[in-house]
Design an enzyme around this catalytic site. Structure first.
Site, PDB file in Angstrom:
ATOM      1  N   GLU A 108      46.180  90.778  73.956  1.00  0.00           N
ATOM      2  CA  GLU A 108      45.897  89.724  72.975  1.00  0.00           C
ATOM      3  C   GLU A 108      44.472  89.938  72.450  1.00  0.00           C
ATOM      4  O   GLU A 108      43.506  89.839  73.205  1.00  0.00           O
ATOM      5  CB  GLU A 108      46.007  88.359  73.663  1.00  0.00           C
ATOM      6  CG  GLU A 108      45.808  87.201  72.711  1.00  0.00           C
ATOM      7  CD  GLU A 108      45.784  85.854  73.423  1.00  0.00           C
ATOM      8  OE1 GLU A 108      45.114  85.721  74.452  1.00  0.00           O
ATOM      9  OE2 GLU A 108      46.440  84.926  72.914  1.00  0.00           O
ATOM     10  N   CYS A 128      46.798  81.193  69.640  1.00  0.00           N
ATOM     11  CA  CYS A 128      47.687  81.730  70.679  1.00  0.00           C
ATOM     12  C   CYS A 128      49.030  82.146  70.093  1.00  0.00           C
ATOM     13  O   CYS A 128      49.662  83.084  70.553  1.00  0.00           O
ATOM     14  CB  CYS A 128      47.882  80.676  71.761  1.00  0.00           C
ATOM     15  SG  CYS A 128      48.465  79.101  71.113  1.00  0.00           S
ATOM     16  N   GLU A 139      49.537  76.524  79.402  1.00  0.00           N
ATOM     17  CA  GLU A 139      49.834  77.108  78.080  1.00  0.00           C
ATOM     18  C   GLU A 139      48.858  78.252  77.903  1.00  0.00           C
ATOM     19  O   GLU A 139      47.651  78.029  77.855  1.00  0.00           O
ATOM     20  CB  GLU A 139      49.615  76.068  76.968  1.00  0.00           C
ATOM     21  CG  GLU A 139      50.426  74.791  77.103  1.00  0.00           C
ATOM     22  CD  GLU A 139      51.901  75.004  76.893  1.00  0.00           C
ATOM     23  OE1 GLU A 139      52.299  76.111  76.463  1.00  0.00           O
ATOM     24  OE2 GLU A 139      52.668  74.077  77.180  1.00  0.00           O
ATOM     25  N   LYS A 150      37.818  68.673  81.031  1.00  0.00           N
ATOM     26  CA  LYS A 150      36.755  69.688  81.007  1.00  0.00           C
ATOM     27  C   LYS A 150      36.993  70.508  79.735  1.00  0.00           C
ATOM     28  O   LYS A 150      37.825  71.404  79.702  1.00  0.00           O
ATOM     29  CB  LYS A 150      36.872  70.573  82.247  1.00  0.00           C
ATOM     30  CG  LYS A 150      35.573  71.181  82.725  1.00  0.00           C
ATOM     31  CD  LYS A 150      34.899  72.100  81.734  1.00  0.00           C
ATOM     32  CE  LYS A 150      35.509  73.474  81.694  1.00  0.00           C
ATOM     33  NZ  LYS A 150      35.000  74.301  80.574  1.00  0.00           N
TER      34      LYS A 150
HETATM   35  P1  NAD Z   1      39.721  80.602  78.746  1.00  0.00           P
HETATM   36  O1  NAD Z   1      40.856  80.781  79.695  1.00  0.00           O
HETATM   37  O2  NAD Z   1      38.582  81.538  78.841  1.00  0.00           O
HETATM   38  O3  NAD Z   1      39.099  79.138  78.897  1.00  0.00           O
HETATM   39  C1  NAD Z   1      39.879  77.980  78.747  1.00  0.00           C
HETATM   40  C2  NAD Z   1      39.287  76.871  79.580  1.00  0.00           C
HETATM   41  O4  NAD Z   1      39.385  77.220  80.961  1.00  0.00           O
HETATM   42  C3  NAD Z   1      37.802  76.618  79.310  1.00  0.00           C
HETATM   43  O5  NAD Z   1      37.569  75.229  79.340  1.00  0.00           O
HETATM   44  C4  NAD Z   1      37.124  77.307  80.477  1.00  0.00           C
HETATM   45  O6  NAD Z   1      35.861  76.793  80.807  1.00  0.00           O
HETATM   46  C5  NAD Z   1      38.121  77.059  81.580  1.00  0.00           C
HETATM   47  N1  NAD Z   1      38.057  78.000  82.709  1.00  0.00           N
HETATM   48  C6  NAD Z   1      37.770  79.323  82.655  1.00  0.00           C
HETATM   49  N2  NAD Z   1      37.829  79.848  83.900  1.00  0.00           N
HETATM   50  C7  NAD Z   1      38.164  78.841  84.744  1.00  0.00           C
HETATM   51  C8  NAD Z   1      38.372  78.752  86.155  1.00  0.00           C
HETATM   52  N3  NAD Z   1      38.262  79.819  86.943  1.00  0.00           N
HETATM   53  N4  NAD Z   1      38.693  77.551  86.684  1.00  0.00           N
HETATM   54  C9  NAD Z   1      38.832  76.462  85.890  1.00  0.00           C
HETATM   55  N5  NAD Z   1      38.634  76.484  84.547  1.00  0.00           N
HETATM   56  C10 NAD Z   1      38.311  77.659  83.985  1.00  0.00           C
HETATM   57  O7  NAD Z   1      40.368  80.612  77.307  1.00  0.00           O
HETATM   58  P2  NAD Z   1      39.622  80.493  75.894  1.00  0.00           P
HETATM   59  O8  NAD Z   1      38.911  81.784  75.650  1.00  0.00           O
HETATM   60  O9  NAD Z   1      38.867  79.217  75.836  1.00  0.00           O
HETATM   61  O10 NAD Z   1      40.861  80.330  74.897  1.00  0.00           O
HETATM   62  C11 NAD Z   1      41.566  81.410  74.388  1.00  0.00           C
HETATM   63  C12 NAD Z   1      42.853  81.628  75.169  1.00  0.00           C
HETATM   64  O11 NAD Z   1      43.616  80.441  75.173  1.00  0.00           O
HETATM   65  C13 NAD Z   1      43.748  82.678  74.530  1.00  0.00           C
HETATM   66  O12 NAD Z   1      44.327  83.477  75.507  1.00  0.00           O
HETATM   67  C14 NAD Z   1      44.800  81.846  73.821  1.00  0.00           C
HETATM   68  O13 NAD Z   1      46.020  82.495  73.588  1.00  0.00           O
HETATM   69  C15 NAD Z   1      44.956  80.710  74.781  1.00  0.00           C
HETATM   70  N6  NAD Z   1      45.539  79.566  74.109  1.00  0.00           N
HETATM   71  C16 NAD Z   1      46.833  79.213  74.403  1.00  0.00           C
HETATM   72  C17 NAD Z   1      47.431  78.144  73.742  1.00  0.00           C
HETATM   73  C18 NAD Z   1      48.851  77.734  74.040  1.00  0.00           C
HETATM   74  O14 NAD Z   1      49.231  76.639  73.639  1.00  0.00           O
HETATM   75  N7  NAD Z   1      49.641  78.555  74.699  1.00  0.00           N
HETATM   76  C19 NAD Z   1      46.706  77.432  72.793  1.00  0.00           C
HETATM   77  C20 NAD Z   1      45.394  77.814  72.516  1.00  0.00           C
HETATM   78  C21 NAD Z   1      44.815  78.879  73.190  1.00  0.00           C
END
Ligand code: NAD
Length: 483
Positions: free
Chosen positions: A385, A284, A250, A174
């Protein structure tokens, strides 16, 4: 206008009810794609296909899988330019980064894990004095749900999908709703490379009450590998609890970048600029809290500001652009509101701090590289963040103080230290509670090493053996020896 469909059981299909959503480009916020909007029905179909495909894919063995996955890597390389252009159009990253970093690394994720799965072994515990030999069998886990974010759409998707497939799992992915396009191109590449139907599926949609949640609650999904925000991780953990799924998370970060007075200043300035401005600060691992030792504080800040003001912001399709637009208008508003908050909390604005509205850039989500000095770690802007090109700088006197500040955070994803003193480097590396610590470098990775976060930044580790452990079940076989 591009039409983006789900990829289920080897076929590109719309949603059963025909529902779609729009994907916009952050360069001018116009619609570039109409995307199938999936939910429980599509996830059910994809999971059923993945379950049917699992025994044959798992039973094929790593060498046969390697041949197919190497063809996927070649397919990514063959379509590199097309993938890079869609990634840039979809989420705004500079085309040069997409071409030279994200896409090559996406191909490498497949090559690396396809090879790794062939070479990795298991353990043996030999106890002849008791007449017992014990060995470990590792078996593919099953059907894996992959949920990925928008900041490195293809790179982070392949970082999950490649090991899952290489170690014999089947996948329902997804992708992030803000950047769905390259996931669908990857599906074409997988189909053309001979990945059997059902082994890799893509269902598009949102998180809560949509495809994401349907995946996390599905009784026939064995594991969820998720990258995204820490609060989303909490929601996924709760949703996955009734079906006791294996989880790998992550998540977010607010990493400390520590610059000591004895550092090579040229390297530290360059590394610190990259550490906060690369990928628009939507990283991140960003070194978003910059701690500078007091004797060099003023000089370092002057050089940092000079670098920030020279950082080239603009059209991400211009190969010389270093920073493109933020991913969405919503995210732009969030970043701008944190810039306002930093002012209110009393940090001193040194450069940037505004939306760029020159000419055509007014139509997109552009923010100037922003540096605040004299911040205090207790400020909300030093704890949350921001996920944009906003650096919070703080001075420190002794290294103990820097370590203490670095650890005063709910996050623990990464960190950097710039020093020529070996003892300082080892001390910081040992005492900062974080998943990765870079010494005199940034963003360098060995895919065999553990990758993940302490505290709110993660659960489990990915990379090499760590991915092998996650995507396989472990069985102990205990044999009584004769005699
Ligand atoms: P997000 O958590 O909003 O979304 C990530 C994914 O989760 C999307 O595909 C979204 O549709 C899905 N999602 C959201 N709510 C959900 C739920 N309730 N159930 C199932 N799936 C759900 O994050 P984002 O805004 O896309 O990305 C930014 C975040 O990701 C930042 O916090 C960043 O630090 C983190 N990030 C971490 C890493 C790492 O390796 N640690 C790498 C990249 C990004």
């Amino acid at each position: 206008m591009r039409e983006v469909l789900h990829f289920i059981d080897g076929e590109f299909v719309p949603s059963t009810d025909g529902a779609t959503f729009e994907s916009v480009t952050p360069t001018d916020n116009t619609v570039i794609a109409r995307v199938a909007l999936g939910g429980g029905v599509e996830v059910d179909r994809a999971v059923a296909a993945a379950r049917r495909a699992f025994p044959a894919w798992a039973g094929m063995g790593p060498e046969a899988r390697r041949e197919i996955l190497m063809r996927v890597a070649e397919g990514i390389e063959a379509r590199l330019e097309e993938l890079a252009e869609w990634e840039t159009r979809d989420m705004g990253k500079p085309i040069t980064a997409a071409r030279t970093k994200d896409m090559p690394r996406s191909a490498y994720n497949f090559r690396f894990f396809a090879d790794y799965a062939v070479q990795v072994g298991t353990k043996v515990w030999d106890k002849p004095w008791d007449g017992v030999l014990t060995y470990e069998l590792r078996e593919p886990l099953g059907v894996v749900g992959s949920i990925s974010p928008w900041n490195f759409p293809l790179m982070l998707l392949t970082w999950k999908v490649a090991p899952a497939l290489a170690f014999g799992c089947t996948v329902v992915a997804k992708p992030a709703e803000q950047s769905p396009i390259t996931a669908s191109i990857l599906a074409e590449i997988c189909r053309d490379a001979g990945v059997p139907p059902g082994v890799f599926n893509v269902v598009h949609g949102f998180g809560p009450a949509s495809a994401g949640e349907a995946l996390t609650t599905h009784p026939d999904v064995d594991a969820i590998t998720f990258t995204g925000e820490s609060n989303t991780g909490r929601a996924i953990m709760a949703a996955a609890a009734p079906t006791l799924k294996k989880l790998s998370f992550e998540m977010g970060g607010k990493s400390a970048n520590i610059v000591c007075a004895d550092a090579d200043l040229d390297a530290a300035v360059t590394g610190s600029l990259r550490g906060i401005f690369v990928n628009q600060g939507e990283v991140c691992l960003a070194g978003s809290r910059l701690l500078v030792q007091r004797p060099i504080y003023e000089e370092f800040l002057a050089r940092l500001v000079e670098g920030a003001e020279a950082w080239k912001v603009g059209d991400p399709f211009d190969p010389t652009t270093q920073m493109g637009p933020l991913v969405s208008e919503e995210h732009l508003d969030k970043v701008l509101s944190y810039i306002d908050l930093a002012r209110e909390e009393g940090a001193k604005l040194l450069c940037g701090g505004y939306r760029i509205t020159d000419g055509d850039l007014a139509k997109g989500n552009y923010v100037a590289p922003t540096i605040f000095a004299d911040a205090d770690n207790s400020m909300q802007v030093c704890q949350d963040e921001i996920f944009g090109p906003v650096e919070m700088v703080m001075p420190f006197d002794e290294i103990d103080e820097a370590i203490e500040i670095a650890n005063q955070s709910r996050y623990g994803l990464a960190g950097m230290v710039w020093t020529t003193n070996l003892d300082t480097a080892h001390r910081v590396a040992r005492e900062v509670r974080t998943g990765t610590m870079w010494v005199n470098c940034f963003f360098v990775r060995d895919l065999r090493a553990p990758f993940g976060g302490y505290k709110d930044s993660g659960l489990g580790r990915e990379g090499g053996d760590y991915s092998y452990e996650f995507f396989t079940e472990s069985k102990a076989v205990v044999m009584k020896l004769g005699g």
